[in-house]
Enzyme design. Structure first.
Site, PDB file in Angstrom:
ATOM      1  N   LYS A 120      43.031  21.539  32.449  1.00 43.48           N
ATOM      2  CA  LYS A 120      44.133  22.158  33.214  1.00 43.48           C
ATOM      3  C   LYS A 120      44.848  21.080  34.029  1.00 43.48           C
ATOM      4  O   LYS A 120      44.185  20.318  34.742  1.00 43.48           O
ATOM      5  CB  LYS A 120      43.545  23.238  34.129  1.00 43.48           C
ATOM      6  N   HIS A 150      46.046  32.340  42.390  1.00 46.57           N
ATOM      7  CA  HIS A 150      45.532  32.578  41.030  1.00 46.57           C
ATOM      8  C   HIS A 150      45.552  31.295  40.187  1.00 46.57           C
ATOM      9  O   HIS A 150      46.020  30.251  40.616  1.00 46.57           O
ATOM     10  CB  HIS A 150      46.319  33.692  40.347  1.00 46.57           C
ATOM     11  N   THR A 179      41.181  28.071  39.399  1.00 46.19           N
ATOM     12  CA  THR A 179      40.481  26.974  40.086  1.00 46.19           C
ATOM     13  C   THR A 179      41.343  26.259  41.122  1.00 46.19           C
ATOM     14  O   THR A 179      42.562  26.180  40.980  1.00 46.19           O
ATOM     15  CB  THR A 179      40.038  25.917  39.041  1.00 46.19           C
ATOM     16  N   ARG A 180      40.674  25.721  42.130  1.00 49.56           N
ATOM     17  CA  ARG A 180      41.313  24.880  43.138  1.00 49.56           C
ATOM     18  C   ARG A 180      40.395  23.702  43.434  1.00 49.56           C
ATOM     19  O   ARG A 180      39.168  23.871  43.514  1.00 49.56           O
ATOM     20  CB  ARG A 180      41.522  25.660  44.452  1.00 49.56           C
ATOM     21  N   HIS A 197      52.166  18.154  41.438  1.00 44.71           N
ATOM     22  CA  HIS A 197      52.146  18.615  42.829  1.00 44.71           C
ATOM     23  C   HIS A 197      53.500  18.474  43.520  1.00 44.71           C
ATOM     24  O   HIS A 197      53.851  19.274  44.382  1.00 44.71           O
ATOM     25  CB  HIS A 197      51.075  17.821  43.595  1.00 44.71           C
ATOM     26  N   CYS A 256      53.121  29.865  39.866  1.00 37.56           N
ATOM     27  CA  CYS A 256      52.476  30.232  41.124  1.00 37.56           C
ATOM     28  C   CYS A 256      53.411  29.745  42.241  1.00 37.56           C
ATOM     29  O   CYS A 256      54.432  29.130  41.943  1.00 37.56           O
ATOM     30  CB  CYS A 256      51.142  29.482  41.167  1.00 37.56           C
ATOM     31  N   LYS A 309      41.211  25.130  49.748  1.00 41.34           N
ATOM     32  CA  LYS A 309      39.886  24.573  50.088  1.00 41.34           C
ATOM     33  C   LYS A 309      39.501  24.841  51.540  1.00 41.34           C
ATOM     34  O   LYS A 309      38.334  24.860  51.883  1.00 41.34           O
ATOM     35  CB  LYS A 309      39.857  23.071  49.785  1.00 41.34           C
TER      36      LYS A 309
HETATM   37  C1  LIG Z   1      49.492  25.974  41.271  1.00 37.34           C
HETATM   38  C2  LIG Z   1      48.762  25.804  42.572  1.00 37.34           C
HETATM   39  C3  LIG Z   1      47.741  24.864  42.653  1.00 37.34           C
HETATM   40  C4  LIG Z   1      47.050  24.668  43.851  1.00 37.34           C
HETATM   41  N1  LIG Z   1      46.018  23.785  43.911  1.00 37.34           N
HETATM   42  C5  LIG Z   1      45.268  23.678  45.046  1.00 37.34           C
HETATM   43  C6  LIG Z   1      44.098  22.891  45.058  1.00 37.34           C
HETATM   44  O1  LIG Z   1      43.711  22.285  44.045  1.00 37.34           O
HETATM   45  N2  LIG Z   1      43.384  22.833  46.216  1.00 37.34           N
HETATM   46  C7  LIG Z   1      43.769  23.504  47.337  1.00 37.34           C
HETATM   47  O2  LIG Z   1      43.074  23.400  48.356  1.00 37.34           O
HETATM   48  N3  LIG Z   1      44.866  24.273  47.353  1.00 37.34           N
HETATM   49  C8  LIG Z   1      45.631  24.378  46.237  1.00 37.34           C
HETATM   50  N4  LIG Z   1      46.743  25.195  46.202  1.00 37.34           N
HETATM   51  C9  LIG Z   1      47.205  25.820  47.452  1.00 37.34           C
HETATM   52  C10 LIG Z   1      46.453  27.085  47.819  1.00 37.34           C
HETATM   53  O3  LIG Z   1      46.171  27.864  46.684  1.00 37.34           O
HETATM   54  C11 LIG Z   1      47.298  27.837  48.840  1.00 37.34           C
HETATM   55  O4  LIG Z   1      47.562  26.951  49.934  1.00 37.34           O
HETATM   56  C12 LIG Z   1      46.593  29.079  49.367  1.00 37.34           C
HETATM   57  O5  LIG Z   1      46.203  29.918  48.314  1.00 37.34           O
HETATM   58  C13 LIG Z   1      47.532  29.816  50.336  1.00 37.34           C
HETATM   59  O6  LIG Z   1      46.844  30.944  50.850  1.00 37.34           O
HETATM   60  P1  LIG Z   1      47.612  32.130  51.595  1.00 37.34           P
HETATM   61  O7  LIG Z   1      46.576  33.023  52.153  1.00 37.34           O
HETATM   62  O8  LIG Z   1      48.633  31.541  52.511  1.00 37.34           O
HETATM   63  O9  LIG Z   1      48.447  32.865  50.431  1.00 37.34           O
HETATM   64  P2  LIG Z   1      47.953  33.973  49.371  1.00 37.34           P
HETATM   65  O10 LIG Z   1      46.592  33.683  48.889  1.00 37.34           O
HETATM   66  O11 LIG Z   1      49.037  34.103  48.378  1.00 37.34           O
HETATM   67  O12 LIG Z   1      47.878  35.302  50.258  1.00 37.34           O
HETATM   68  C14 LIG Z   1      48.999  35.912  50.834  1.00 37.34           C
HETATM   69  C15 LIG Z   1      48.846  37.399  50.684  1.00 37.34           C
HETATM   70  O13 LIG Z   1      49.788  38.088  51.507  1.00 37.34           O
HETATM   71  C16 LIG Z   1      50.181  39.263  50.814  1.00 37.34           C
HETATM   72  N5  LIG Z   1      51.441  39.746  51.427  1.00 37.34           N
HETATM   73  C17 LIG Z   1      52.594  39.062  51.533  1.00 37.34           C
HETATM   74  N6  LIG Z   1      53.531  39.801  52.153  1.00 37.34           N
HETATM   75  C18 LIG Z   1      52.959  40.981  52.452  1.00 37.34           C
HETATM   76  C19 LIG Z   1      53.424  42.164  53.086  1.00 37.34           C
HETATM   77  N7  LIG Z   1      54.688  42.288  53.556  1.00 37.34           N
HETATM   78  N8  LIG Z   1      52.577  43.203  53.229  1.00 37.34           N
HETATM   79  C20 LIG Z   1      51.295  43.104  52.763  1.00 37.34           C
HETATM   80  N9  LIG Z   1      50.805  42.003  52.153  1.00 37.34           N
HETATM   81  C21 LIG Z   1      51.627  40.955  51.999  1.00 37.34           C
HETATM   82  C22 LIG Z   1      50.299  38.796  49.382  1.00 37.34           C
HETATM   83  O14 LIG Z   1      50.277  39.870  48.459  1.00 37.34           O
HETATM   84  C23 LIG Z   1      49.094  37.874  49.258  1.00 37.34           C
HETATM   85  O15 LIG Z   1      47.959  38.546  48.752  1.00 37.34           O
HETATM   86  C24 LIG Z   1      47.434  25.414  45.010  1.00 37.34           C
HETATM   87  C25 LIG Z   1      48.472  26.361  44.914  1.00 37.34           C
HETATM   88  C26 LIG Z   1      49.115  26.567  43.707  1.00 37.34           C
HETATM   89  C27 LIG Z   1      50.222  27.581  43.632  1.00 37.34           C
END
Ligand SMILES: Cc1cc2nc3c(=O)[nH]c(=O)nc-3n(C[C@H](O)[C@H](O)[C@H](O)COP(=O)(O)OP(=O)(O)OC[C@H]3O[C@@H](n4cnc5c(N)ncnc54)[C@H](O)[C@@H]3O)c2cc1C
Length: 380
Positions: free
Chosen positions: A262, A44, A47-48, A266, A311, A344
């Site tokens: 924003k 959330h 933006t990324r 990091h 986050c 990304k």
């Molecule tokens: C502040 C911030 C800035 C960032 N900036 C960038 C950027 O500029 N560029 C970039 O490329 N990346 C950026 N990132 C990193 C990027 O957003 C993350 O690497 C990416 O979103 C991770 O994806 P994910 O699928 O692992 O996690 P998520 O998108 O969080 O998905 C995990 C999901 O698993 C679900 N879940 C967990 N446990 C369970 C369970 N037991 N049962 C059912 N569901 C479950 C959760 O509810 C969630 O929906 C940033 C991150 C943050 C926090």
């Protein structure tokens, strides 16, 4: 109910995988502990940044170019803006590894990149003021992904293709064999042939159900929007940026649709248990202070905070991802540890995951993300 594939965690990676699986005709179930896109994970904050000349290493570039292609395809199919081409400016000392990686990525892969002196940077962008010893690398083709909209697009399109998404289903137990997977939530049991585990910051808990112990550390991160002079900082004039300063690594976004400038830091953050509520923005003095002192030094003289948010990152020790099949169960794929730079890639990783669980292999080279590189891995 029995499915071809169950995806646990329908966030950035899982939702993309669900889209590709549903599109290929697989009977797919996505389970999420919340209702994605949501504010309880890592995706959330609107933006990324997406950039292709990559400071983290040119080894990532092929996957970035594949991601870029897939984001463009998704945007076309969805029919609404998911990417804003602001360009991305990398700033840092000339000899920094990050800056050198950006330059070498551009050379090796023939990516458009303008390397600029501090004077040229200060002249081009009225809203930046940097010292002589710093350099700027501007990549005009890169920009900003609207992260929550991307997840929403994948969700709606996957559902249109017949995928089932069940929100508010926290997975609490898994029973796995090479032929069959059983997934339990509080009140329901589902079975499938194959499984993708993409639980973001909650991965340790889920991976322990698969007898894997990986060095993943969830971290609390903060970021904030600041009031800004729209003439200078709007998304047509001002780029997204990554800035390696003496204090640390910062990143930022122009004021998109007048949302405000924003920024985030990091390289720091408090380790957390994701099952406890995150301490809100401003709990720690440095939440705001880090950002305002950075802005004062390089961007705006008198930063005025609109609001901040929190986050989670999920760090691996080497800050490279984990995307691999389970060592004992080829029908199970894992995506975790995206170390604050994964969003990304979620288009290409989602597609690769969908291939891993259907074909047992993917054309994408995932060797950088192998599970085996961690000695701490413990298979029971
Ligand atoms: C502040 C911030 C800035 C960032 N900036 C960038 C950027 O500029 N560029 C970039 O490329 N990346 C950026 N990132 C990193 C990027 O957003 C993350 O690497 C990416 O979103 C991770 O994806 P994910 O699928 O692992 O996690 P998520 O998108 O969080 O998905 C995990 C999901 O698993 C679900 N879940 C967990 N446990 C369970 C369970 N037991 N049962 C059912 N569901 C479950 C959760 O509810 C969630 O929906 C940033 C991150 C943050 C926090």
């Amino acid at each position: 109910m029995h499915y071809d594939i169950i995806i646990i965690g329908a966030g950035s990676m899982g939702m993309a995988a669900g889209y590709y699986l549903a599109k290929s005709g697989k009977n797919t179930l996505l389970l999420d502990a919340f209702d994605p896109p949501h504010t309880e994970g890592s995706h959330h904050g609107e933006t990324r940044i997406i950039r292709y000349a990559y400071g983290e290493g040119e080894k990532y570039v092929p996957l970035l170019l594949q991601s870029k292609k897939l984001w463009a395809e998704l945007e076309k199919e969805w029919g609404q803006t998911l990417f804003t081409k602001t360009g991305v400016l990398t700033l840092g000392p000339k000899d920094s590894t990050f800056v050198q990686n950006v330059i070498s990525s551009a050379k090796t892969y023939d990516l458009p990149l303008t390397v600029m002196t501090a004077k040229e940077v200060n002249e081009k962008w009225k809203g930046i003021s940097i010292d002589e010893h710093l350099t700027g690398c501007f990549e005009p083709t890169s920009g900003v992904l609207h992260s929550e909209r991307c997840i929403e697009a994948y969700r709606k399109l996957a559902e249109e293709e017949g995928a089932t998404l069940l929100p508010y289903r926290k997975v609490i137990n898994l029973i796995v064999s090479e032929e069959r997977v059983t997934v339990e939530t509080d009140n329901e049991t589902f079975t499938s042939k194959s499984l993708i585990v993409s639980g973001g910051a909650y991965s340790n808990e889920l991976l322990s159900m698969l007898h894997l112990d990986l060095p993943l550390q969830p971290i609390r991160k903060t970021f904030a929007w600041f009031n800004s002079d729209e003439e200078i900082y709007n998304e047509r004039e001002f780029p997204a940026f990554g800035f390696e300063t003496e204090e640390g690594m910062y990143y930022g976004f122009p004021s998109i649709n007048r949302a405000g400038l924003k920024v985030g830091r990091h390289d720091t953050g408090h380790p957390v248990d994701p099952n406890n509520p995150l301490k809100e923005f401003s709990t720690y003095k440095e939440d705001e202070q880090d950002l305002t002192s950075f802005l004062k030094q390089f961007i705006v003289q008198e930063p005025s905070l609109k609001y901040g948010k929190t986050c989670m990152y999920t760090m691996t020790p080497d800050e490279d991802f984990i995307v691999d099949s389970h060592p004992n169960y080829p029908n199970v794929a894992i995506a975790a540890g995206f170390s604050g730079h994964g969003f990304k890639f979620s288009s290409a990783i989602g597609k690769a995951l969908s291939e891993l669980v259907t074909k047992g292999e993917t054309e994408q080279d995932l060797s950088l993300f192998s599970l085996e590189r961690f000695e701490k891995k413990k298979l029971v």
